[in-house]
Write an enzyme that holds these catalytic residues in place. Structure first.
Site, PDB file in Angstrom:
ATOM      1  N   HIS A 128       0.967  -0.806   0.116  1.00  0.00           N
ATOM      2  CA  HIS A 128      -0.005  -0.120  -0.484  1.00  0.00           C
ATOM      3  C   HIS A 128       0.546   1.403  -0.101  1.00  0.00           C
ATOM      4  CE1 HIS A 128      -4.184   1.803  -0.488  1.00  0.00           C
ATOM      5  NE2 HIS A 128      -3.670   2.855   0.632  1.00  0.00           N
TER       6      HIS A 128
ATOM      7  N   TYR B 156       1.341   5.218  -2.819  1.00  0.00           N
ATOM      8  CA  TYR B 156       1.860   6.533  -2.230  1.00  0.00           C
ATOM      9  C   TYR B 156       3.085   6.905  -3.484  1.00  0.00           C
ATOM     10  CZ  TYR B 156      -2.736   5.945  -0.382  1.00  0.00           C
ATOM     11  OH  TYR B 156      -4.017   6.146   0.193  1.00  0.00           O
TER      12      TYR B 156
ATOM     13  N   HIS C  18     -10.905   0.198 -10.152  1.00  0.00           N
ATOM     14  CA  HIS C  18      -9.957   1.174  -9.052  1.00  0.00           C
ATOM     15  C   HIS C  18      -8.717   1.696 -10.069  1.00  0.00           C
ATOM     16  CE1 HIS C  18      -8.312   3.507  -5.755  1.00  0.00           C
ATOM     17  NE2 HIS C  18      -7.816   1.984  -5.582  1.00  0.00           N
ATOM     18  N   PHE C  19      -7.852   0.571  -9.920  1.00  0.00           N
ATOM     19  CA  PHE C  19      -6.256   1.059 -10.128  1.00  0.00           C
ATOM     20  C   PHE C  19      -6.349   1.909 -11.441  1.00  0.00           C
ATOM     21  CE2 PHE C  19      -5.563  -2.934 -10.114  1.00  0.00           C
ATOM     22  CZ  PHE C  19      -4.681  -3.498 -11.651  1.00  0.00           C
ATOM     23  N   HIS C  20      -6.726   1.102 -12.452  1.00  0.00           N
ATOM     24  CA  HIS C  20      -6.502   2.352 -14.007  1.00  0.00           C
ATOM     25  C   HIS C  20      -6.678   3.272 -13.757  1.00  0.00           C
ATOM     26  CE1 HIS C  20      -5.357  -1.713 -15.188  1.00  0.00           C
ATOM     27  NE2 HIS C  20      -4.651  -1.247 -16.623  1.00  0.00           N
TER      28      HIS C  20
ATOM     29  N   ARG D 148     -11.541 -11.035 -11.437  1.00  0.00           N
ATOM     30  CA  ARG D 148      -9.997 -10.356 -11.647  1.00  0.00           C
ATOM     31  C   ARG D 148      -8.867 -11.417 -11.844  1.00  0.00           C
ATOM     32  NH1 ARG D 148      -6.401  -7.445  -6.591  1.00  0.00           N
ATOM     33  NH2 ARG D 148      -5.460  -7.105  -8.609  1.00  0.00           N
ATOM     34  N   ARG D 149      -7.842 -10.827 -12.560  1.00  0.00           N
ATOM     35  CA  ARG D 149      -6.896 -11.996 -13.509  1.00  0.00           C
ATOM     36  C   ARG D 149      -6.950 -13.381 -13.560  1.00  0.00           C
ATOM     37  NH1 ARG D 149      -2.938 -11.021  -8.016  1.00  0.00           N
ATOM     38  NH2 ARG D 149      -2.048  -9.060  -8.603  1.00  0.00           N
TER      39      ARG D 149
HETATM   40 FE1  HAS Z   1      -6.142   1.745  -4.263  1.00  0.00          FE
HETATM   41  C1  HAS Z   1      -6.860  -1.738  -3.850  1.00  0.00           C
HETATM   42  C2  HAS Z   1      -7.950   1.621  -1.050  1.00  0.00           C
HETATM   43  C3  HAS Z   1      -5.883   4.930  -3.747  1.00  0.00           C
HETATM   44  C4  HAS Z   1      -4.164   1.434  -6.142  1.00  0.00           C
HETATM   45  N1  HAS Z   1      -5.151   0.418  -5.013  1.00  0.00           N
HETATM   46  C5  HAS Z   1      -6.121  -0.967  -4.942  1.00  0.00           C
HETATM   47  C6  HAS Z   1      -4.850  -1.842  -6.451  1.00  0.00           C
HETATM   48  C7  HAS Z   1      -4.382  -0.859  -6.284  1.00  0.00           C
HETATM   49  C8  HAS Z   1      -3.845   0.491  -6.390  1.00  0.00           C
HETATM   50  C9  HAS Z   1      -2.837  -1.480  -7.274  1.00  0.00           C
HETATM   51  O1  HAS Z   1      -9.286  -0.075   0.979  1.00  0.00           O
HETATM   52  C10 HAS Z   1      -4.536  -3.185  -6.026  1.00  0.00           C
HETATM   53  C11 HAS Z   1      -3.675  -4.105  -5.591  1.00  0.00           C
HETATM   54  C12 HAS Z   1      -3.718  -5.610  -6.762  1.00  0.00           C
HETATM   55  O2  HAS Z   1      -3.208  -5.942  -7.201  1.00  0.00           O
HETATM   56  O3  HAS Z   1      -4.296  -6.297  -5.032  1.00  0.00           O
HETATM   57  N2  HAS Z   1      -6.527   3.567  -2.526  1.00  0.00           N
HETATM   58  C13 HAS Z   1      -7.691   2.618  -2.120  1.00  0.00           C
HETATM   59  C14 HAS Z   1      -7.736   4.166  -1.093  1.00  0.00           C
HETATM   60  C15 HAS Z   1      -7.342   5.569  -1.597  1.00  0.00           C
HETATM   61  C16 HAS Z   1      -6.398   4.449  -3.041  1.00  0.00           C
HETATM   62  C17 HAS Z   1      -8.920   4.442   0.236  1.00  0.00           C
HETATM   63  N3  HAS Z   1      -4.957   2.910  -4.682  1.00  0.00           N
HETATM   64  C18 HAS Z   1      -4.792   4.963  -4.544  1.00  0.00           C
HETATM   65  C19 HAS Z   1      -3.742   5.303  -5.190  1.00  0.00           C
HETATM   66  C20 HAS Z   1      -2.656   4.098  -5.797  1.00  0.00           C
HETATM   67  C21 HAS Z   1      -4.049   3.337  -6.029  1.00  0.00           C
HETATM   68  C22 HAS Z   1      -3.172   6.517  -5.375  1.00  0.00           C
HETATM   69  C23 HAS Z   1      -1.992   4.181  -7.377  1.00  0.00           C
HETATM   70  C24 HAS Z   1      -1.032   5.725  -6.919  1.00  0.00           C
HETATM   71  N4  HAS Z   1      -6.869   0.804  -3.100  1.00  0.00           N
HETATM   72  C25 HAS Z   1      -7.799   0.373  -1.600  1.00  0.00           C
HETATM   73  C26 HAS Z   1      -8.236  -0.394  -1.488  1.00  0.00           C
HETATM   74  C27 HAS Z   1      -7.647  -1.787  -2.227  1.00  0.00           C
HETATM   75  C28 HAS Z   1      -7.169  -0.881  -3.072  1.00  0.00           C
HETATM   76  C29 HAS Z   1      -9.013  -1.053   0.107  1.00  0.00           C
HETATM   77  C30 HAS Z   1      -7.591  -3.595  -2.081  1.00  0.00           C
HETATM   78  C31 HAS Z   1      -8.735  -4.186  -2.428  1.00  0.00           C
HETATM   79  C32 HAS Z   1      -9.082  -4.845  -2.961  1.00  0.00           C
HETATM   80  O4  HAS Z   1     -10.384  -6.078  -1.985  1.00  0.00           O
HETATM   81  O5  HAS Z   1      -8.113  -5.537  -3.332  1.00  0.00           O
HETATM   82  C33 HAS Z   1      -7.017   6.573  -1.816  1.00  0.00           C
HETATM   83  O6  HAS Z   1      -5.767   6.708  -1.213  1.00  0.00           O
HETATM   84  C34 HAS Z   1      -8.212   7.323  -2.441  1.00  0.00           C
HETATM   85  C35 HAS Z   1      -7.836   8.658  -1.992  1.00  0.00           C
HETATM   86  C36 HAS Z   1      -8.359  10.203  -2.837  1.00  0.00           C
HETATM   87  C37 HAS Z   1      -9.071  11.134  -2.973  1.00  0.00           C
HETATM   88  C38 HAS Z   1      -9.163  11.894  -4.330  1.00  0.00           C
HETATM   89  C39 HAS Z   1      -8.918  13.120  -4.232  1.00  0.00           C
HETATM   90  C40 HAS Z   1      -9.230  13.397  -6.267  1.00  0.00           C
HETATM   91  C41 HAS Z   1      -8.123  14.266  -6.408  1.00  0.00           C
HETATM   92  C42 HAS Z   1      -8.554  15.264  -7.743  1.00  0.00           C
HETATM   93  C43 HAS Z   1      -8.666  16.804  -7.499  1.00  0.00           C
HETATM   94  C44 HAS Z   1      -9.508  17.066  -9.075  1.00  0.00           C
HETATM   95  C45 HAS Z   1      -9.288  18.094  -9.418  1.00  0.00           C
HETATM   96  C46 HAS Z   1      -9.291  17.990 -11.605  1.00  0.00           C
HETATM   97  C47 HAS Z   1      -9.461  19.467  -8.548  1.00  0.00           C
HETATM   98  C48 HAS Z   1      -9.666  11.258  -1.553  1.00  0.00           C
HETATM   99  C49 HAS Z   1      -6.873  14.961  -5.357  1.00  0.00           C
HETATM  100  C50 HAS Z   1     -11.140  18.992 -11.424  1.00  0.00           C
HETATM  101  C51 HAS Z   1     -11.607  17.906 -10.963  1.00  0.00           C
HETATM  102  C52 HAS Z   1     -12.882  17.759 -12.140  1.00  0.00           C
HETATM  103  C53 HAS Z   1     -14.166  16.684 -11.892  1.00  0.00           C
HETATM  104  C54 HAS Z   1     -13.072  19.393 -12.694  1.00  0.00           C
END
Ligand code: HAS
Length: 562
Positions: free
Chosen positions: A225, A229, A379-381, A442-443
Site C-alpha cells: 500500500h 503512495y 479502480h487502479f486504472h 480479476r486475473r
Molecule cells: Fe487503491 C487496491 C483503497 C488510492 C492503487 N489500489 C488497489 C490496487 C492498486 C491500487 C494497484 O481499501 C490493487 C492491488 C492489487 O493488485 O490487489 N486506494 C484506496 C484508497 C485510496 C487509494 C482509500 N490506490 C490508490 C492510489 C493508487 C492505488 C493513489 C495508485 C497510485 N485500494 C484501496 C483498497 C484496495 C485497493 C482498499 C484493496 C481492494 C481489494 O479488495 O483488493 C485513497 O488514497 C484515495 C484518496 C483519493 C481521493 C481523491 C482526491 C481527488 C483529487 C482530484 C481533484 C481533481 C481536481 C480537478 C482538482 C480522496 C486529488 C478538477 C476535477 C473535475 C472533475 C473538474
C-alpha cells in the site's frame, strides 16, 4: 539558442543517467502496454486461447504489471528525484555512486526480464507464494529496490547542507515532496526486503521446502500500500509545484502542500491489511484498525483536491474567468506549449473516480462485494493509470526534450494523448467496474471460458461490460501509440538548443510560516510509532498462529487425495 537565466545544466553523468532512467523503461513500456491491450482482448473473448504469439496469459499479465507498475515507475521516480533535488537545491552528486545505483537497477531489471520472458516467473506483480518464480526474478527485484535506495542517500546530505546554508528558509516544496516520496519508499521496502531475501529467495533456490503464505502476503501488503503512495507523490510534486504555474496562477496554499506530504509519511503504511480483509489468519480487529486508518489516508488527497481546485480557480479568474462554474472554461486545456497542463488535469479528473472507488474498497463490508473482482483493476486504472501515469508520461517527454535540447515533435498530436488516454481509461474502468459488481473475477483468462459462447461456462451477463473494457483498452493502446510517436520522434529529432532544465514553478498565494511542517523528524517518529501499533500485533499473530508452511504450487496442485 542559449538556455534561460535560472535554468540548470546538469553535469554529464546526471544528464546521461536521467535520460537513461527515462528512455530505458519507456522502451520496455512498449511491451507493457502491448500486454495491457491483450488483457482487455482476452477478457472480452476476442482471444480465446491461453497463449497469444507465444506468450502465455499469466506470463503476459506478469510482464504488464511488473513493467508498468514496478519498473517504469521506479526508474522514472529516481530520474525525477535527481532532477528536482539538483534543480531546486543547486547541488551535485557523486557520479560513481549514481552509476552504481543505475547499474544495480538495470542489472536487476534485466535479470527479472530474462526470467519473465523465459516463462519461469509468471507470478504477477504481487508474486504471492505459493506461486514460485525462478530465483533470478526475486534477485532482480531485490537489486532494483536496493539500487533505488542509493539516490535517496545522496539527496539527504544535499538537503542537510542546503538547510545549514539557508537557515530560517523553507526547503523548496518540490524537494520536500521527493524526500517524502523516498521516505515512504524506504519504509515500504524494508518488509519487502525481508520477504524476498529471507523467505522467497531461499525457497526458490530449494534451500527451504515450504513458505509461510500468510506471513509473505502480510509483508507484501506492508509494502504494497505505501507503494501506491510512492507512485502518487511525485505526481503530487508536479501538481503542487508546476500545475498552478502552468494554469497561469499561484499555488493556493504552500503549507497545505507541505502538510499533505508529511501526512503521507505517517499514514501511507499502516493500512496494508485492507488488501487482506478476506485473508485467514489475521484477527478482524486488526483489519478494522487498518480499515479505519485507510479512511484517514484519504485525507491528504481531499486536502489536495481542494487546494488544487482553489489554485485552478485563482488562475482562471486571473485570466478573466467568472461565475460559479464558468471559470473552468478559462484554463489552458488545448495549449500545445503548455501540454503538461493537459497531462496533469486529465489525470486529476480520473483521480476523482479513483478516490471514490478507493474509499469504497476501504469499507470492510463493501470490500466483500468487490474484492478479487474486475472492479479492482477498474479502480487502479483511475489511480496509477490516471494521475500517476499521465503525470509521468508528460514529465518524461518534458525532461527528454529539455535534457537533449530538442523541441517536442508533433505538438498537436501530443496534446491528444492525455485526452485519448483519459477517454480510454474512463470507458475501460466503467466496463470493468460494472462487470466486477456483477461478479466477474480479476486475473482470470475469460477468453476460453466465461467470455466464450461455445463454453458451458459462458456468462452472457458480463459480455457488454467486458466489450466496453476492450473498447477502452484499444483506445488506451491508440493513445500510447501516439505517445510513443511523439516521445521517440522528439528523442531522435534534431537538437535545437543547449540542453538545460527549466522547471515551471508556482509562487504561493498563501505562504505561511509552516511551523509544523518544516522538519521531517516528528513526522517520521509518528510514522514509526503508528506502524508499531498497526503491524507488530498482527505480525506476531501471524508468526505464532497455526498456519503451516506451503510447498510451491505446481500445475498439478492441489493434489486430490484418492
Ligand atoms: Fe487503491 C487496491 C483503497 C488510492 C492503487 N489500489 C488497489 C490496487 C492498486 C491500487 C494497484 O481499501 C490493487 C492491488 C492489487 O493488485 O490487489 N486506494 C484506496 C484508497 C485510496 C487509494 C482509500 N490506490 C490508490 C492510489 C493508487 C492505488 C493513489 C495508485 C497510485 N485500494 C484501496 C483498497 C484496495 C485497493 C482498499 C484493496 C481492494 C481489494 O479488495 O483488493 C485513497 O488514497 C484515495 C484518496 C483519493 C481521493 C481523491 C482526491 C481527488 C483529487 C482530484 C481533484 C481533481 C481536481 C480537478 C482538482 C480522496 C486529488 C478538477 C476535477 C473535475 C472533475 C473538474
Amino acid at each position: 539558442m542559449q538556455p534561460d537565466e535560472g535554468s540548470l545544466r546538469l553535469d554529464a553523468t546526471h544528464r546521461a543517467v536521467v535520460l537513461l532512467l527515462i528512455v530505458v523503461p519507456t522502451v520496455l513500456l512498449v511491451l507493457g502496454i502491448y500486454h495491457g491491450v491483450l488483457q482487455a482482448l482476452y477478457r472480452a473473448g476476442l482471444i480465446q486461447s491461453s497463449t497469444f504469439l507465444g506468450i502465455e496469459y499469466y506470463q503476459g499479465l506478469t510482464l504488464h504489471g511488473v513493467i508498468n507498475a514496478l519498473v517504469y515507475t521506479t526508474f522514472f521516480e529516481v530520474a525525477f528525484g535527481y532532477v528536482v533535488v539538483a534543480y531546486y537545491l543547486r547541488c551535485t552528486f557523486d557520479a560513481r555512486v549514481t552509476w552504481l545505483a543505475f547499474g544495480l537497477m538495470s542489472g536487476g531489471t534485466l535479470m527479472a526480464a530474462w526470467a519473465m520472458l523465459g516463462g519461469s516467473a509468471s507470478v504477477l506483480y504481487t508474486f504471492y507464494p505459493p506461486l514460485r518464480a525462478n530465483p533470478l526474478f526475486y534477485v532482480g527485484a531485490a537489486l532494483l529496490v536496493v539500487g533505488s535506495w542509493i539516490p535517496f542517500f545522496q539527496w539527504i546530505p544535499a538537503y542537510l547542507r542546503w538547510r545549514r546554508a539557508h537557515p530560517g528558509q523553507k526547503t523548496p516544496i518540490g524537494v520536500v515532496g521527493m524526500l517524502s516520496t523516498f521516505t515512504v519508499w524506504l519504509i515500504a521496502t524494508l518488509p519487502l526486503a525481508y520477504e524476498v531475501i529471507v523467505m522467497l529467495i531461499p525457497w526458490s533456490l530449494g534451500w527451504t521446502a515450504t513458505v509461510d503464505v500468510v506471513l509473505a502476503r502480510t509483508l507484501f501488503w506492508f509494502f504494497g500500500h505505501p507503494l501506491v503512495y510512492f507512485w502518487l507523490l511525485p505526481a503530487y510534486v508536479m501538481f503542487y509545484v508546476m500545475l498552478p504555474e502552468l494554469a497561469g496562477g499561484k499555488l493556493y496554499s504552500d503549507d497545505a502542500g507541505r502538510l499533505v506530504f508529511m501526512l503521507f509519511i505517517v499514514l501511507s503504511a499502516p493500512v496494508g491489511l485492507h488488501h487482506q480483509f478476506a485473508d485467514p489468519g489475521i484477527s478482524s480487529g486488526y483489519k478494522w484498525l487498518h480499515g479505519a486508518l485507510t479512511f484517514l489516508v484519504a485525507l491528504p488527497s481531499f486536502i489536495t483536491a481542494f487546494t488544487l481546485a482553489a489554485s485552478l480557480e485563482y488562475a482562471a479568474r486571473a485570466h478573466g474567468g467568472s461565475g460559479l462554474f464558468a471559470w473552468w472554461r478559462r484554463l489552458p486545456y488545448w495549449d500545445a506549449d503548455r501540454y503538461l497542463f493537459a497531462y496533469f488535469f486529465t489525470g486529476l479528473v480520473l483521480f476523482v473516480f479513483g478516490g471514490i472507488t478507493g474509499i469504497i474498497n476501504a469499507s470492510t463490508v463493501m470490500n466483500n462485494v468487490v474484492h478479487n473482482t474486475a472492479w479492482i483493476p477498474g479502480h487502479f486504472h483511475t489511480t496509477i493509470g490516471g494521475p500517476v501515469f499521465l503525470a509521468f508520461l508528460g514529465m518524461s517527454l518534458f525532461l527528454v526534450a529539455q535534457l537533449t535540447g530538442r523541441r517536442v515533435r508533433y505538438p498537436r498530436l501530443n496534446l491528444w494523448v492525455p485526452y485519448l488516454w483519459t477517454a480510454g481509461v474512463a470507458v475501460f474502468s466503467v466496463g470493468l467496474s460494472v462487470a466486477g459488481l456483477l461478479g466477474e473475477p480479476r486475473r482470470t483468462n475469460l477468453g476460453p471460458t466465461y467470455a466464450n459462447p461455445n463454453s458451458p461456462l459462458y456468462h452472457a451477463g458480463w459480455r457488454l461490460w467486458s466489450d466496453l473494457g476492450a473498447i477502452g483498452g484499444i483506445v488506451m493502446g491508440v493513445a500510447m501509440l501516439l505517445f510513443f510517436v511523439v516521445f521517440f520522434g522528439t528523442l531522435l529529432g534534431r537538437r535545437q538548443q543547449e540542453p538545460a532544465l527549466a522547471l515551471p514553478t508556482a509562487e504561493a498565494y498563501h505562504d505561511g510560516p509552516g511551523r509544523f511542517v518544516l522538519n521531517f523528524r516528528p513526522w517520521v517518529v509518528a510514522a514509526i510509532v503508528l506502524l508499531a501499533i498497526a503491524y507488530v500485533p498482527p505480525i506476531y499473530e501471524v508468526v505464532t498462529g497455526p498456519t503451516q508452511g506451503a510447498p510451491a504450487y505446481e500445475p498439478s496442485s492441489p493434489v486430490v487425495a484418492p
